[in-house]
Design a protein around this motif. Structure first.
Motif, PDB file in Angstrom:
ATOM      1  N   GLN A 184       0.863 -11.775  -2.769  1.00 22.60           N
ATOM      2  CA  GLN A 184       0.607 -11.064  -1.517  1.00 22.60           C
ATOM      3  C   GLN A 184       1.821 -10.205  -1.182  1.00 22.60           C
ATOM      4  OE1 GLN A 184      -0.351 -13.611   1.766  1.00 22.60           O
ATOM      5  NE2 GLN A 184      -0.128 -11.990   3.270  1.00 22.60           N
ATOM      6  N   SER A 185       1.577  -8.953  -0.836  1.00 26.08           N
ATOM      7  CA  SER A 185       2.669  -8.041  -0.511  1.00 26.08           C
ATOM      8  C   SER A 185       3.082  -8.213   0.943  1.00 26.08           C
ATOM      9  CB  SER A 185       2.236  -6.589  -0.776  1.00 26.08           C
ATOM     10  OG  SER A 185       1.140  -6.246   0.039  1.00 26.08           O
ATOM     11  N   THR A 229      -1.500  -7.155   1.994  1.00 30.50           N
ATOM     12  CA  THR A 229      -2.496  -6.873   0.969  1.00 30.50           C
ATOM     13  C   THR A 229      -2.303  -7.812  -0.222  1.00 30.50           C
ATOM     14  OG1 THR A 229      -1.085  -5.188  -0.022  1.00 30.50           O
ATOM     15  CG2 THR A 229      -2.667  -4.465   1.655  1.00 30.50           C
ATOM     16  N   VAL A 256      -2.258  -8.287  -4.371  1.00 24.12           N
ATOM     17  CA  VAL A 256      -1.960  -7.501  -5.566  1.00 24.12           C
ATOM     18  C   VAL A 256      -2.240  -8.367  -6.793  1.00 24.12           C
ATOM     19  CG1 VAL A 256      -0.216  -6.210  -6.844  1.00 24.12           C
ATOM     20  CG2 VAL A 256      -0.195  -6.198  -4.342  1.00 24.12           C
ATOM     21  N   LYS A 281      -2.191  -8.294 -10.981  1.00 29.32           N
ATOM     22  CA  LYS A 281      -1.529  -7.518 -12.026  1.00 29.32           C
ATOM     23  C   LYS A 281      -1.800  -8.150 -13.387  1.00 29.32           C
ATOM     24  CE  LYS A 281       2.998  -5.395 -12.885  1.00 29.32           C
ATOM     25  NZ  LYS A 281       4.402  -5.333 -12.424  1.00 29.32           N
ATOM     26  N   CYS A 311      -9.872  -1.272  -2.550  1.00 30.74           N
ATOM     27  CA  CYS A 311      -8.901  -1.484  -3.632  1.00 30.74           C
ATOM     28  C   CYS A 311      -8.451  -0.161  -4.243  1.00 30.74           C
ATOM     29  CB  CYS A 311      -9.493  -2.370  -4.733  1.00 30.74           C
ATOM     30  SG  CYS A 311     -10.132  -3.953  -4.136  1.00 30.74           S
ATOM     31  N   LYS A 348      -2.691  -2.662 -12.436  1.00 29.36           N
ATOM     32  CA  LYS A 348      -2.379  -3.263 -11.133  1.00 29.36           C
ATOM     33  C   LYS A 348      -3.430  -2.833 -10.119  1.00 29.36           C
ATOM     34  CE  LYS A 348       1.016  -1.766  -8.556  1.00 29.36           C
ATOM     35  NZ  LYS A 348       2.362  -1.472  -8.029  1.00 29.36           N
ATOM     36  N   THR A 375      -4.517  -3.213  -6.077  1.00 30.37           N
ATOM     37  CA  THR A 375      -4.077  -3.588  -4.726  1.00 30.37           C
ATOM     38  C   THR A 375      -5.264  -3.497  -3.780  1.00 30.37           C
ATOM     39  OG1 THR A 375      -1.874  -2.711  -5.203  1.00 30.37           O
ATOM     40  CG2 THR A 375      -2.415  -3.115  -2.899  1.00 30.37           C
ATOM     41  N   CYS A 376      -5.536  -4.583  -3.047  1.00 31.46           N
ATOM     42  CA  CYS A 376      -6.719  -4.634  -2.175  1.00 31.46           C
ATOM     43  C   CYS A 376      -6.341  -5.139  -0.790  1.00 31.46           C
ATOM     44  CB  CYS A 376      -7.789  -5.568  -2.761  1.00 31.46           C
ATOM     45  SG  CYS A 376      -8.753  -4.829  -4.089  1.00 31.46           S
ATOM     46  N   HIS A 377      -7.111  -4.680   0.191  1.00 29.77           N
ATOM     47  CA  HIS A 377      -7.038  -5.257   1.529  1.00 29.77           C
ATOM     48  C   HIS A 377      -8.446  -5.291   2.117  1.00 29.77           C
ATOM     49  CE1 HIS A 377      -6.859  -0.939   2.488  1.00 29.77           C
ATOM     50  NE2 HIS A 377      -7.344  -1.262   3.671  1.00 29.77           N
TER      51      HIS A 377
END
Length: 347
Positions: free
Chosen positions: A182-183, A187, A189, A191, A209, A224, A226-228
């Protein structure tokens, strides 16, 4: 009505025609003794790690295999054995392996039966060798397979009836390293690092995403995603990575979204405020009760006590006893009364 002898003649003519056509086809074929029987067993063996030998040769060949190409994906670190066409070695004149690798010079390994000698041209990779003596087994082996072994391998077997080929498009696979975190901005992530070929990433549930790819110099690809999930009440998400070497799934718990956080804080604030109000009201109520009790106690001490209240029994005796009743006095004889009054006057 047909005559019996005419029917027999027609049958003999048909049999003779079939026999002549069969013999003509057989005469047109090359020497069958050079070719292995192309059965389902041979196809399976050709794709395996072990090669066929002369004991599998049969004289009754049903197919004529001159060239075949195979796409072969193999995991990095494994051992590979590349087989030549199924030709009887006793009929061979020369065996040649041509190797075309990415960013490397053309490599050629050859064996000449007449002189029983091998020759190599521009072949520098020591992991690519003959399985054994070429006159016993012409197969090629790679121990172990590396990323640099991506390329095309072709075995050419020269015989009196012509050349026979078998090629391999070797595709080296690399398992990606999958991570999920989690960033700072909330969000998720996922990878898949250093995979070959590139991995595919999907999410459960689907969100908003963005997917990026980074290419390495050795042919690997890092993917990679990235989603929210803004505006959705999502607590746990799953990252699913699909790859030729196998699939992998990872889960992660997400913190509440901004709206949920605000609602939770507001709810807690309301509870704290309500408890504070109840405490203040209770304190004021207890204070008022204490003051009222103190005022009543002081008033009780300042009130004088009447004599009748202090001596209830004496008062009751005096009022209720006929001896003390002034309105009900004992009557004295009149003569005695006159005498008393005379004495009083005399005095």
């Amino acid at each position: 009505m047909l005559c019996p002898w005419r029917t027999a003649n027609l049958g003999l003519l048909l049999i003779l025609t079939v026999f002549l056509v069969t013999e003509a086809e057989r005469a047109a074929r090359p020497n069958d003794s050079l070719i292995l029987h192309h059965s389902k067993e041979n196809v399976a063996l050709a794709s395996s790690s072990s090669c066929m030998d002369e004991t599998q040769i049969t004289q009754n060949n049903s197919a004529f295999l001159t060239e075949a190409n195979t796409s072969w994906p193999i995991l990095m670190g494994k051992n590979a054995v590349l087989c030549c066409p199924p030709i009887a070695l006793k009929y061979l004149i020369i065996i040649t392996w041509e190797i075309i690798l990415r960013d490397q010079p053309f490599c050629k390994k050859a064996y000449k039966k007449e002189t029983n000698e091998t020759k190599e041209t521009n072949c520098t990779d020591e992991r690519i060798t003959w399985v054994s003596r070429p006159d016993q087994n012409p197969a090629l082996q790679i121990r172990p397979v590396a990323i640099t072994h991506d390329g095309y391998y072709r075995c050419i077997m020269g015989a009196p009836d012509g050349n026979f080929h078998r090629g391999y498009h070797l595709q080296v696979l690399v398992t990606p390293e999958v991570t999920l975190f989690q960033s700072r901005n909330g969000t998720a992530v996922c990878k898949a690092a250093a995979g070959k070929p590139a991995a595919q990433i999907s999410w459960i549930p689907e969100g908003d995403c963005v997917t990026e790819q980074e290419y390495g110099g050795n042919g690997t690809v890092t993917v990679k995603s990235t989603c929210h999930w803004e505006g959705h009440d999502v607590s746990t998400v799953t990252c699913h990575v699909s790859h030729l070497t196998g699939n992998k799934s990872l889960d992660i718990e997400l913190p509440p979204v901004a709206g949920a956080k605000k609602s939770a804080k507001l709810y807690i604030l309301c509870i704290i405020l309500a408890i504070s109000v109840l405490i203040i009201v209770g304190f004021i109520w207890l204070l008022k009760i204490g003051r009222c009790r103190k005022h009543k106690w002081n008033k009780t001490e300042a009130t004088p006590v009447e004599e009748d209240e202090m001596q209830p029994y004496a008062s009751y005796t005096e009022k209720s006893n006929p001896l003390y009743d002034t309105t009900n006095k004992v009557k004295v004889p009149q003569a005695l009364q006159s005498e008393v009054e005379t004495n009083l006057h005399a005095v």
